[in-house]
Design a protein around this motif. Structure first.
Motif, PDB file in Angstrom:
ATOM      1  N   LYS A  33       0.837  -1.196   0.000  1.00  0.00           N
ATOM      2  CA  LYS A  33       0.000   0.000   0.000  1.00  0.00           C
ATOM      3  C   LYS A  33       0.870   1.245   0.000  1.00  0.00           C
ATOM      4  O   LYS A  33       0.626   2.181  -0.734  1.00  0.00           O
ATOM      5  CB  LYS A  33      -0.894   0.016   1.249  1.00  0.00           C
ATOM      6  CG  LYS A  33      -1.711  -1.234   1.433  1.00  0.00           C
ATOM      7  CD  LYS A  33      -2.470  -1.221   2.736  1.00  0.00           C
ATOM      8  CE  LYS A  33      -1.564  -1.140   3.954  1.00  0.00           C
ATOM      9  NZ  LYS A  33      -0.714  -2.330   4.168  1.00  0.00           N
ATOM     10  N   VAL A  34       1.879   1.211   0.863  1.00  0.00           N
ATOM     11  CA  VAL A  34       2.717   2.398   0.979  1.00  0.00           C
ATOM     12  C   VAL A  34       4.056   2.173   0.298  1.00  0.00           C
ATOM     13  O   VAL A  34       4.471   1.051   0.063  1.00  0.00           O
ATOM     14  CB  VAL A  34       2.934   2.775   2.448  1.00  0.00           C
ATOM     15  CG1 VAL A  34       1.670   3.341   3.021  1.00  0.00           C
ATOM     16  CG2 VAL A  34       3.429   1.591   3.216  1.00  0.00           C
ATOM     17  N   PHE A  35       4.705   3.249   0.030  1.00  0.00           N
ATOM     18  CA  PHE A  35       5.846   3.192  -0.855  1.00  0.00           C
ATOM     19  C   PHE A  35       6.810   4.312  -0.499  1.00  0.00           C
ATOM     20  O   PHE A  35       6.725   5.400  -1.053  1.00  0.00           O
ATOM     21  CB  PHE A  35       5.333   3.356  -2.288  1.00  0.00           C
ATOM     22  CG  PHE A  35       6.279   2.877  -3.309  1.00  0.00           C
ATOM     23  CD1 PHE A  35       6.145   1.610  -3.852  1.00  0.00           C
ATOM     24  CD2 PHE A  35       7.321   3.680  -3.723  1.00  0.00           C
ATOM     25  CE1 PHE A  35       7.034   1.144  -4.794  1.00  0.00           C
ATOM     26  CE2 PHE A  35       8.212   3.218  -4.664  1.00  0.00           C
ATOM     27  CZ  PHE A  35       8.070   1.952  -5.200  1.00  0.00           C
ATOM     28  N   LEU A  36       7.707   4.042   0.447  1.00  0.00           N
ATOM     29  CA  LEU A  36       8.569   5.106   0.953  1.00  0.00           C
ATOM     30  C   LEU A  36      10.044   4.699   0.952  1.00  0.00           C
ATOM     31  O   LEU A  36      10.394   3.621   1.413  1.00  0.00           O
ATOM     32  CB  LEU A  36       8.157   5.456   2.391  1.00  0.00           C
ATOM     33  CG  LEU A  36       6.753   6.026   2.597  1.00  0.00           C
ATOM     34  CD1 LEU A  36       6.418   6.083   4.066  1.00  0.00           C
ATOM     35  CD2 LEU A  36       6.648   7.395   1.960  1.00  0.00           C
ATOM     36  N   GLU A  88       5.583  -6.041   9.167  1.00  0.00           N
ATOM     37  CA  GLU A  88       6.733  -5.220   9.556  1.00  0.00           C
ATOM     38  C   GLU A  88       6.300  -3.918  10.205  1.00  0.00           C
ATOM     39  O   GLU A  88       5.201  -3.421   9.993  1.00  0.00           O
ATOM     40  CB  GLU A  88       7.610  -4.930   8.337  1.00  0.00           C
ATOM     41  CG  GLU A  88       6.855  -4.344   7.167  1.00  0.00           C
ATOM     42  CD  GLU A  88       7.682  -4.301   5.904  1.00  0.00           C
ATOM     43  OE1 GLU A  88       8.665  -5.053   5.783  1.00  0.00           O
ATOM     44  OE2 GLU A  88       7.362  -3.489   5.018  1.00  0.00           O
ATOM     45  N   ARG A 135       9.153   9.916  -0.754  1.00  0.00           N
ATOM     46  CA  ARG A 135       8.857   9.599  -2.160  1.00  0.00           C
ATOM     47  C   ARG A 135      10.094   9.619  -3.046  1.00  0.00           C
ATOM     48  O   ARG A 135      10.041   9.156  -4.178  1.00  0.00           O
ATOM     49  CB  ARG A 135       7.855  10.597  -2.733  1.00  0.00           C
ATOM     50  CG  ARG A 135       6.729  10.941  -1.826  1.00  0.00           C
ATOM     51  CD  ARG A 135       5.608   9.945  -1.895  1.00  0.00           C
ATOM     52  NE  ARG A 135       4.507  10.405  -1.074  1.00  0.00           N
ATOM     53  CZ  ARG A 135       3.757   9.610  -0.312  1.00  0.00           C
ATOM     54  NH1 ARG A 135       3.985   8.322  -0.283  1.00  0.00           N
ATOM     55  NH2 ARG A 135       2.796  10.110   0.417  1.00  0.00           N
ATOM     56  N   ARG A 164      12.457  -0.099   8.063  1.00  0.00           N
ATOM     57  CA  ARG A 164      11.501  -1.173   8.276  1.00  0.00           C
ATOM     58  C   ARG A 164      12.159  -2.300   9.052  1.00  0.00           C
ATOM     59  O   ARG A 164      13.311  -2.626   8.808  1.00  0.00           O
ATOM     60  CB  ARG A 164      11.035  -1.742   6.934  1.00  0.00           C
ATOM     61  CG  ARG A 164      10.152  -0.812   6.174  1.00  0.00           C
ATOM     62  CD  ARG A 164       9.629  -1.471   4.916  1.00  0.00           C
ATOM     63  NE  ARG A 164       9.215  -0.418   4.006  1.00  0.00           N
ATOM     64  CZ  ARG A 164      10.026   0.192   3.171  1.00  0.00           C
ATOM     65  NH1 ARG A 164      11.281  -0.200   3.061  1.00  0.00           N
ATOM     66  NH2 ARG A 164       9.599   1.173   2.420  1.00  0.00           N
ATOM     67  N   ASP A 211       3.461   7.300   6.004  1.00  0.00           N
ATOM     68  CA  ASP A 211       2.914   7.663   4.708  1.00  0.00           C
ATOM     69  C   ASP A 211       2.015   8.886   4.834  1.00  0.00           C
ATOM     70  O   ASP A 211       2.089   9.814   4.032  1.00  0.00           O
ATOM     71  CB  ASP A 211       2.124   6.485   4.138  1.00  0.00           C
ATOM     72  CG  ASP A 211       1.725   6.714   2.692  1.00  0.00           C
ATOM     73  OD1 ASP A 211       2.634   6.755   1.850  1.00  0.00           O
ATOM     74  OD2 ASP A 211       0.525   6.888   2.433  1.00  0.00           O
ATOM     75  N   LEU A 269      -2.337  -6.275   9.632  1.00  0.00           N
ATOM     76  CA  LEU A 269      -2.165  -5.327   8.538  1.00  0.00           C
ATOM     77  C   LEU A 269      -0.859  -5.513   7.783  1.00  0.00           C
ATOM     78  O   LEU A 269      -0.734  -5.134   6.627  1.00  0.00           O
ATOM     79  CB  LEU A 269      -2.209  -3.888   9.074  1.00  0.00           C
ATOM     80  CG  LEU A 269      -3.495  -3.457   9.769  1.00  0.00           C
ATOM     81  CD1 LEU A 269      -3.341  -2.052  10.309  1.00  0.00           C
ATOM     82  CD2 LEU A 269      -4.653  -3.525   8.794  1.00  0.00           C
ATOM     83  N   VAL A 290       7.940   0.115  11.444  1.00  0.00           N
ATOM     84  CA  VAL A 290       8.966   1.101  11.140  1.00  0.00           C
ATOM     85  C   VAL A 290       9.469   1.688  12.451  1.00  0.00           C
ATOM     86  O   VAL A 290       8.675   2.025  13.318  1.00  0.00           O
ATOM     87  CB  VAL A 290       8.392   2.215  10.249  1.00  0.00           C
ATOM     88  CG1 VAL A 290       9.401   3.325  10.056  1.00  0.00           C
ATOM     89  CG2 VAL A 290       7.966   1.638   8.920  1.00  0.00           C
ATOM     90  N   GLU A 346       3.836   1.591   8.891  1.00  0.00           N
ATOM     91  CA  GLU A 346       4.299   2.408   7.774  1.00  0.00           C
ATOM     92  C   GLU A 346       3.233   3.404   7.330  1.00  0.00           C
ATOM     93  O   GLU A 346       3.546   4.500   6.865  1.00  0.00           O
ATOM     94  CB  GLU A 346       4.716   1.507   6.606  1.00  0.00           C
ATOM     95  CG  GLU A 346       5.773   2.137   5.732  1.00  0.00           C
ATOM     96  CD  GLU A 346       6.329   1.163   4.709  1.00  0.00           C
ATOM     97  OE1 GLU A 346       6.217  -0.054   4.914  1.00  0.00           O
ATOM     98  OE2 GLU A 346       6.868   1.626   3.702  1.00  0.00           O
ATOM     99  N   ASP A 347       1.989   3.044   7.506  1.00  0.00           N
ATOM    100  CA  ASP A 347       0.870   3.929   7.160  1.00  0.00           C
ATOM    101  C   ASP A 347       1.049   5.317   7.747  1.00  0.00           C
ATOM    102  O   ASP A 347       0.803   6.330   7.103  1.00  0.00           O
ATOM    103  CB  ASP A 347      -0.452   3.378   7.699  1.00  0.00           C
ATOM    104  CG  ASP A 347      -0.757   2.023   7.149  1.00  0.00           C
ATOM    105  OD1 ASP A 347       0.178   1.212   7.076  1.00  0.00           O
ATOM    106  OD2 ASP A 347      -1.909   1.771   6.804  1.00  0.00           O
ATOM    107  N   ASP A 387      16.398  -2.638  -0.063  1.00  0.00           N
ATOM    108  CA  ASP A 387      15.076  -2.122   0.285  1.00  0.00           C
ATOM    109  C   ASP A 387      14.488  -1.307  -0.859  1.00  0.00           C
ATOM    110  O   ASP A 387      13.329  -1.487  -1.239  1.00  0.00           O
ATOM    111  CB  ASP A 387      15.202  -1.210   1.504  1.00  0.00           C
ATOM    112  CG  ASP A 387      14.571  -1.828   2.722  1.00  0.00           C
ATOM    113  OD1 ASP A 387      14.605  -3.068   2.816  1.00  0.00           O
ATOM    114  OD2 ASP A 387      14.039  -1.076   3.551  1.00  0.00           O
ATOM    115  N   MET A 447      13.464   4.949   2.692  1.00  0.00           N
ATOM    116  CA  MET A 447      13.832   5.259   4.072  1.00  0.00           C
ATOM    117  C   MET A 447      15.282   4.880   4.345  1.00  0.00           C
ATOM    118  O   MET A 447      15.938   4.262   3.531  1.00  0.00           O
ATOM    119  CB  MET A 447      12.951   4.462   5.031  1.00  0.00           C
ATOM    120  CG  MET A 447      11.498   4.852   4.977  1.00  0.00           C
ATOM    121  SD  MET A 447      10.625   4.192   6.378  1.00  0.00           S
ATOM    122  CE  MET A 447       9.924   2.732   5.664  1.00  0.00           C
TER     123      MET A 447
END
Lengths: 155, 155
Positions: free
Chosen positions: A3-6, B37, A120, B88, B58, B34, B39, B54-55, A26, A8
């Motif tokens: 769902k998320v895309f970061l 992992e 991002r 992560r 985000d 959910l 963060v 992670e949400d 990663d 880090m």
DNA sequence: TGGTATAACATGGTATTTTGTGGGATTCAA
DNA sequence: TTGAATCCCACAAAATACCATGTTATACCA
């Protein structure tokens, strides 16, 4: 699909004689889900390389279109600086990309690259420049705690 | 799927020689629904580690994008500080994560970790630092009773 | 309510996989 | 044909998954 895309973390990798660097695993794992390549360009404001997915540049293009006039000098300048400089980089089967001379020189990178996640997008620094930059940021944030709400209006 | 999702309670677990810690089973059970992992990153204000899903980061990324300009120094500083530090951590089949040297050092953790629930996120402290922090908080609340209404506007 | 059986959990150790990195071999273009 | 870019193979170190055991907490029944 995640769902998320970061992007880090801060990862240090070696640059070999040919100019090859491993993209941190990663980053690679994320990128792979959407594409086989990333886009890199010289940062407009710092001695470092910036990288992201092509999507982000697409969004940026829209933002620039919305915020500036089609015929304006600003739009011209911005688009030249960014899109004139950006290039796609595909990574090989071991996950390495071959950075160009131009990029390496701008970031002052010789044999070591520091990958810094920025959500991002991410940045690639030389160890020396990154150390300076990190200190600068910490000093600044110590002085004024960041505020997210309503910053735009105040500026 | 559960409706609420809050990290709670204070749990003490051991950190082994490799830096592994069991995530409290309560936390794990929630997270598992959910993701596999979490963060973690160094707290900006205290000698402890913070963790979340992670949400949450985000959302923060989106907030930063909305509140600051793409080319602004503020956006640069914030994203470097936050995402450059976060990482992560996947937990293995027994529910452990392997904390990094950097994080452990920042929190002063050697062989014992104190997990403290904080709602959407949680913190990990060394026993010594946590004791101090808890006293500090209690003392402060004794002096000034907390107020929920209208605090935002006053700041 | 008390005692016992059962399951869940934390934790120590070991095996396997992934990842970064070096060095050729091959292809493509100038 | 030469130089650069890409691909492929190989190795070592580190990250991660797996297995095993003692302990604690929970559930069950008398």
């Amino acid at each position: 699909m995640r769902k998320v895309f970061l992007f880090m973390d801060t990862i240090i990798n070696k640059v070999d004689a040919k100019g090859r660097v491993s993209l941190p695993s990663d980053y690679r794992a994320m990128v792979k889900e959407l594409s086989t390549e990333i886009v890199c360009y010289r940062s407009l404001t710092s001695p470092c390389i910036e990288g992201c997915l092509e999507d982000l540049l697409d969004k940026l293009a829209t933002q620039i279109e919305d915020a500036t006039d089609f015929f304006s000098e600003t739009q011209d300048n911005l688009t030249n600086l960014i899109f004139g400089d950006a290039r796609r980089f595909t990574f090989d089967s071991t996950g390495r990309i071959l950075l160009s001379e131009k990029l390496l020189k701008h970031a002052g990178i010789t044999d070591t690259a520091v990958f810094v996640g920025k959500g991002r997008k991410f940045q690639i620094w030389s160890p020396e420049n990154w150390e300076k930059e990190e200190q600068r940021i910490r000093a600044e944030v110590m002085q004024n705690r960041p505020v997210l709400k309503r910053e735009k209006e105040e500026n």
